[in-house]
Design an enzyme around this catalytic site. Structure first.
Site, PDB file in Angstrom:
ATOM      1  N   HIS A 156      11.310   4.306  -7.143  1.00  0.00           N
ATOM      2  CA  HIS A 156      11.914   3.142  -6.764  1.00  0.00           C
ATOM      3  C   HIS A 156      11.327   3.864  -5.286  1.00  0.00           C
ATOM      4  CE1 HIS A 156      15.607   2.864  -8.651  1.00  0.00           C
ATOM      5  NE2 HIS A 156      15.857   4.292  -8.793  1.00  0.00           N
ATOM      6  N   SER A 277     -13.004  -3.803   9.613  1.00  0.00           N
ATOM      7  CA  SER A 277     -12.714  -4.830   9.939  1.00  0.00           C
ATOM      8  C   SER A 277     -13.874  -5.897  11.299  1.00  0.00           C
ATOM      9  CB  SER A 277     -11.968  -4.365  10.376  1.00  0.00           C
ATOM     10  OG  SER A 277     -11.179  -4.871  12.117  1.00  0.00           O
ATOM     11  N   LYS A 283     -12.336   0.343  10.978  1.00  0.00           N
ATOM     12  CA  LYS A 283     -11.424   0.578   9.920  1.00  0.00           C
ATOM     13  C   LYS A 283     -12.116   0.619   8.463  1.00  0.00           C
ATOM     14  CE  LYS A 283      -7.625  -0.854   9.024  1.00  0.00           C
ATOM     15  NZ  LYS A 283      -7.004  -2.185   8.837  1.00  0.00           N
ATOM     16  N   GLU A 290      -6.733  -5.379  -3.220  1.00  0.00           N
ATOM     17  CA  GLU A 290      -5.940  -6.687  -2.300  1.00  0.00           C
ATOM     18  C   GLU A 290      -6.370  -7.978  -2.906  1.00  0.00           C
ATOM     19  OE1 GLU A 290      -5.355  -5.831   1.979  1.00  0.00           O
ATOM     20  OE2 GLU A 290      -7.099  -5.258   2.205  1.00  0.00           O
TER      21      GLU A 290
END
Ligand code: ARG
Length: 458
Positions: A156, A277, A283, A290
């Protein structure tokens, strides 16, 4: 523009239709297989006395030249010639004259396209198995370095029990090994020669499919001509196997995204596999991970498209089946691209063992071990569970971990606890004691790694 099949027609196809049903823009990638298949077919026709030996020689020479011209970028394919099969036949006839028109004897584009796709996929499956092998080797090397790198195991997404990074990586080794097995299995069913089925009902010419199969390296010849031209199960099977590869990559990528966040800080991505970024100067984003996670969706979509395309088709060939190719090519391209970038990304991950260990110590991941300790001292498990639950609650109120409790504190909740408890709930010890087959103890994982290496060697 006269069509190769124009005899029965009084009128040209509408230019919109020419464009609509032409597949040359994408099936040109099959050119090599189409030519190799045609060469084997021509040789067979001559051997069987269906065409003359000089005719076969002229055809084969012409095809060799066309192959060289395509590879040299000297061929302009034509949309009007529809697909790769008719493009090549047209080029051949232009080059060697009327004898080129004999190549298609005892053959249809229906068995021809099935042949090309099977030959193509056989090779691509090999390539993908090879990429998976490199990935598994990378994971095994990394696991070997992290046999003692303790981290929390989760259920979980809540810290559950301590494991090691090696153990976690070896779970993925299992998945990718199953993927390799599925591909090998699918390759067996792909490795069947459909040529000889003709349009759907075979041929009256005395062809010799077994020889053609041997020449093209096929393990078997299709047993039924209708099935030979209408079967795309092997494409679906491959897409399904590929979809699972993408599921596995996507899950792994999800973990890499999580692990590289400041909240986890278990790993740091190499600069070469992350991006910045345009606005926020600080960043460092896990874009590659992804994007692989995102690309899994297109492979699932391709699989769904293939299944849907096939489900309503009456036997045998239907033009719908031309739609198999873009989906198949997309699956092949996507899986290869993802594997090619995923493996070096994982190999270059910087692991932060201190942070993993801190997380493992912080989340009461040794609570089960404490309960087991009480059980070994004679407390029934359900009671032990209750006592440890109360101890955890107590720790939370004191801001302590279990191993920071004094013996007196332990005894308030669990009277059988003695001085040996500290060793029993030491995180490293909790891992080391799980020596079962398939467990996280360094010794168990070392053996798992050597078994996996042995399987790879085979
Ligand atoms: N381009 C076609 C395909 O990809 C080749 C087979 C065409 N056969 C036919 N009878 N129209 O499926």
């Amino acid at each position: 523009m006269t069509k190769l099949w124009g005899g029965r027609f009084q009128k040209d196809t509408d230019h919109l239709v020419d464009d609509f049903h032409s597949s040359i823009s994408f099936d040109q990638r099959l050119y090599r297989y189409d030519i190799l298949g045609s060469m084997a077919h021509a040789r067979m026709l001559a051997r069987q006395g269906i065409i003359a030996p000089e005719e076969a020689e002229a055809i084969i020479r012409g095809l060799e030249e066309i192959l060289a011209d395509i590879e040299g970028g000297r061929v302009q394919f034509s949309v009007a010639a529809e697909d790769i099969h008719m493009n090549i036949e047209q080029l051949l006839t232009r080059r060697i004259g009327p004898v080129g028109k004999k190549l298609h004897t005892a053959r249809s584009r229906n068995d021809q396209v099935a042949l090309d796709v099977r030959m193509y996929l056989r090779d691509e499956i090999e390539t993908i198995i090879d990429l998976l092998r490199q990935l598994v080797e990378t994971l095994l090397d990394l696991a070997e370095k992290h046999l003692e790198t303790v981290m929390p195991g989760y259920t979980h997404l809540q810290r559950a029990q301590p494991i090691t990074l090696a153990h976690h990586l070896m779970a993925y080794v299992q998945m990718f090994e199953r993927d390799m097995g599925r591909l090998r299995d699918c390759r067996r069913r792909t490795d069947v020669l459909p040529l000889g089925a003709g349009a759907l009902a075979g041929t009256t010419f005395p062809i010799d499919p077994s020889r053609v199969a041997a020449e093209l390296g096929f393990a078997a010849v299709a047993e039924n001509s209708l099935d030979a031209v209408s079967d795309r199960d092997f494409v679906v099977e491959f897409a399904a196997a590929a979809a699972l590869i993408m599921v596995h990559l996507s899950r792994f990528c999800e973990e890499i995204v999580l692990w590289s966040s400041a909240e986890f800080a278990f790993v740091e991505l190499d600069d070469a596999y992350s991006t910045g970024s345009s606005m926020m100067p600080q960043k460092k984003n896990p874009d590659v991970a992804e994007l692989i996670r995102g690309k899994s969706g297109r492979v699932f979509g391709d699989l769904m498209g293939l299944l849907t395309m096939l489900k309503g088709l009456p036997l045998a060939y239907n033009k719908d089946m031309q739609e198999d190719k873009e989906a198949l090519f997309d699956v092949v391209d996507t899986v290869k691209k993802c594997l090619r970038v995923f493996t070096p990304m994982v190999a270059s991950l910087k692991v932060r063992p201190e942070n993993m260990a801190r997380a493992a110590r912080g989340g009461f991941t040794n609570a089960t071990d404490l309960a087991d300790y009480l059980v070994k001292k004679g407390v029934p498990f359900r009671e032990a569970h209750e006592q440890v639950g109360r101890l955890v609650y107590y720790c939370l109120s004191k801001g302590k971990s279990l191993e920071e409790l004094s013996l007196e504190e332990f005894k308030q909740f669990a009277p059988v606890v003695e001085g040996d408890v500290y060793r029993a709930i030491d995180i490293g010890q909790c891992v080391a004691a799980r020596r079962v087959l398939g467990g996280p103890a360094p010794e168990s994982v070392r053996q798992a790694i050597s078994r996996a290496r042995e399987r790879l060697g085979r």
